[in-house]
Design a protein around this motif. Structure first.
Motif, PDB file in Angstrom:
ATOM      1  N   SER A  74       0.647  -0.983   0.473  1.00 24.05           N
ATOM      2  CA  SER A  74      -0.025  -0.315  -0.296  1.00 24.05           C
ATOM      3  C   SER A  74       0.745   1.208   0.158  1.00 24.05           C
ATOM      4  CB  SER A  74      -0.925   0.049   1.232  1.00 24.05           C
ATOM      5  OG  SER A  74      -2.098   1.081   1.307  1.00 24.05           O
ATOM      6  N   ALA A  75       1.796   1.191   0.799  1.00 23.30           N
ATOM      7  CA  ALA A  75       2.927   2.428   0.831  1.00 23.30           C
ATOM      8  C   ALA A  75       3.778   2.841  -0.667  1.00 23.30           C
ATOM      9  CB  ALA A  75       3.810   2.452   1.291  1.00 23.30           C
ATOM     10  N   THR A  76       3.402   1.312  -1.223  1.00 14.74           N
ATOM     11  CA  THR A  76       4.310   1.444  -2.351  1.00 14.74           C
ATOM     12  C   THR A  76       3.053   2.096  -3.890  1.00 14.74           C
ATOM     13  OG1 THR A  76       5.868  -0.550  -1.656  1.00 14.74           O
ATOM     14  CG2 THR A  76       5.930   0.109  -4.477  1.00 14.74           C
ATOM     15  N   ARG A  78       0.941   3.854  -2.657  1.00 19.16           N
ATOM     16  CA  ARG A  78       0.380   5.695  -2.142  1.00 19.16           C
ATOM     17  C   ARG A  78       1.581   6.171  -3.245  1.00 19.16           C
ATOM     18  NH1 ARG A  78       0.944   4.843   2.409  1.00 19.16           N
ATOM     19  NH2 ARG A  78      -1.561   4.545   2.558  1.00 19.16           N
ATOM     20  N   SER A  79       2.987   5.812  -2.824  1.00 22.71           N
ATOM     21  CA  SER A  79       4.213   6.750  -3.056  1.00 22.71           C
ATOM     22  C   SER A  79       3.899   6.512  -4.899  1.00 22.71           C
ATOM     23  CB  SER A  79       5.315   5.802  -2.259  1.00 22.71           C
ATOM     24  OG  SER A  79       6.615   6.919  -3.481  1.00 22.71           O
ATOM     25  N   GLU A  80       3.901   6.140  -5.309  1.00 20.95           N
ATOM     26  CA  GLU A  80       3.793   5.721  -6.782  1.00 20.95           C
ATOM     27  C   GLU A  80       2.697   6.770  -7.071  1.00 20.95           C
ATOM     28  OE1 GLU A  80       4.632   5.017 -11.123  1.00 20.95           O
ATOM     29  OE2 GLU A  80       5.859   4.297  -8.921  1.00 20.95           O
ATOM     30  N   TYR A  81       1.545   6.710  -6.341  1.00 20.65           N
ATOM     31  CA  TYR A  81       0.464   7.320  -7.236  1.00 20.65           C
ATOM     32  C   TYR A  81       0.744   9.228  -7.358  1.00 20.65           C
ATOM     33  CZ  TYR A  81      -3.822   9.569  -6.422  1.00 20.65           C
ATOM     34  OH  TYR A  81      -5.011  11.059  -6.491  1.00 20.65           O
ATOM     35  N   GLU A  82       1.015   9.276  -6.108  1.00 18.96           N
ATOM     36  CA  GLU A  82       2.074  10.677  -5.336  1.00 18.96           C
ATOM     37  C   GLU A  82       2.561  11.336  -6.326  1.00 18.96           C
ATOM     38  OE1 GLU A  82       3.584  10.440  -1.588  1.00 18.96           O
ATOM     39  OE2 GLU A  82       1.289  10.331  -0.476  1.00 18.96           O
ATOM     40  N   ARG A  83       3.819  10.009  -6.498  1.00 17.36           N
ATOM     41  CA  ARG A  83       4.457  10.665  -8.434  1.00 17.36           C
ATOM     42  C   ARG A  83       4.027  11.300  -9.504  1.00 17.36           C
ATOM     43  NH1 ARG A  83       7.732   8.578 -12.178  1.00 17.36           N
ATOM     44  NH2 ARG A  83       6.782   6.769 -11.956  1.00 17.36           N
ATOM     45  N   SER A  85       0.407  11.936  -9.273  1.00 23.10           N
ATOM     46  CA  SER A  85      -0.497  13.067  -9.438  1.00 23.10           C
ATOM     47  C   SER A  85       0.731  14.388  -9.558  1.00 23.10           C
ATOM     48  CB  SER A  85      -0.741  12.399  -8.388  1.00 23.10           C
ATOM     49  OG  SER A  85      -1.664  11.167  -8.037  1.00 23.10           O
TER      50      SER A  85
END
Length: 246
Positions: A74-76, A78-83, A85
């Motif tokens: 999930s953290a991975t 989320r990090s990919e989503y933020e990048r 975005s």
């Protein structure tokens, strides 16, 4: 053996009662047996509980491991989503800036074209007003006007500078005004610009076909305006001049 039994039966008196012998089981033996059974049951129950507890502990460990793996995934994500975005937002911002710049540029081009069309129309109109004898003059001052600017001692002047139809390139020069008035019955002359650098800079002109002039000057309180002369100089040479009298 059978013979012995027959002798016992013969030896028993006729009519004697038959006696049955039973063994008596001790109370402590019974209690011990019950305790033994209870102990075995308790041991069996404990064994089952331990087995189940071990299974639960192993299952809990597996669940904790799976939970940790899911949290890491999930953290991975989320990090990919933020990048992604952030990249998308930056791209949107760039597109917005480029669109805004393009719209502003298009508006500027539109305004410039409209201004050029207006200037061409003004020039055609002004040239139609010029006398035929003055259209070939290198430079000229036309339509000099001086009027009150709302206060008794403040005046506004306007004029039009033009070049002949055969003139080429750009004309650069300087305007000069000579204002004549009377104050308490005595003549008063004011030269514009004065020696101040900012006034000299404000009187500089540069044009190709024509240029409108709009300026202001003041007289001392009580002075009466008599005449205004405007001169157009190139260096120290007077190229054109015009007078105005109220």
């Amino acid at each position: 053996m059978f013979e012995a039994l027959r002798r016992r039966q013969r030896s028993r008196a006729p009519g004697a009662p038959l006696v049955t012998v039973q063994r008596q089981v001790s109370l402590w033996v019974r209690i011990g047996f019950v305790l033994l059974v209870a102990g075995l049951g308790a041991a069996l129950a404990i064994t089952v509980w331990q087995l189940r507890a071990g299974d639960l502990a192993n299952r809990n460990a597996e669940l904790e491991l799976e939970t940790a793996e899911l949290r890491a995934a999930s953290a991975t994500l989320r990090s990919e989503y933020e990048r992604v975005s952030a990249i998308a937002n930056a791209a949107d911002a760039k597109i917005t800036v480029e669109r805004t710049a393009a719209e502003q540029l298009a508006e500027q081009v539109k305004n410039t074209e409209a201004e050029n069309a207006r200037l061409r129309a003004d020039l055609a109109y002004l040239e139609s007003l010029l006398p035929a004898s003055g259209r070939d003059q290198p430079v000229a001052i036309r339509r000099l006007r001086v009027e009150s600017d709302g206060a008794p001692n403040r005046f506004r002047y306007q004029a039009l500078l033009t070049r002949g139809t055969t003139s080429k390139g750009e004309f650069s020069g300087t305007l000069a005004l000579t204002v004549r008035a009377t104050l308490a019955g005595k003549p008063l002359t004011i030269e514009i610009p004065t020696g101040a650098v900012d006034q000299r800079e404000a009187m500089k002109v540069s044009f190709t076909r024509y240029q409108r002039i709009d300026g202001r000057f003041e007289l001392p309180t009580g002075a009466v305006l008599r005449n205004v002369q405007m001169r157009l100089l190139e260096g120290k040479e007077v190229r054109a001049q015009q007078n105005f009298a109220p």
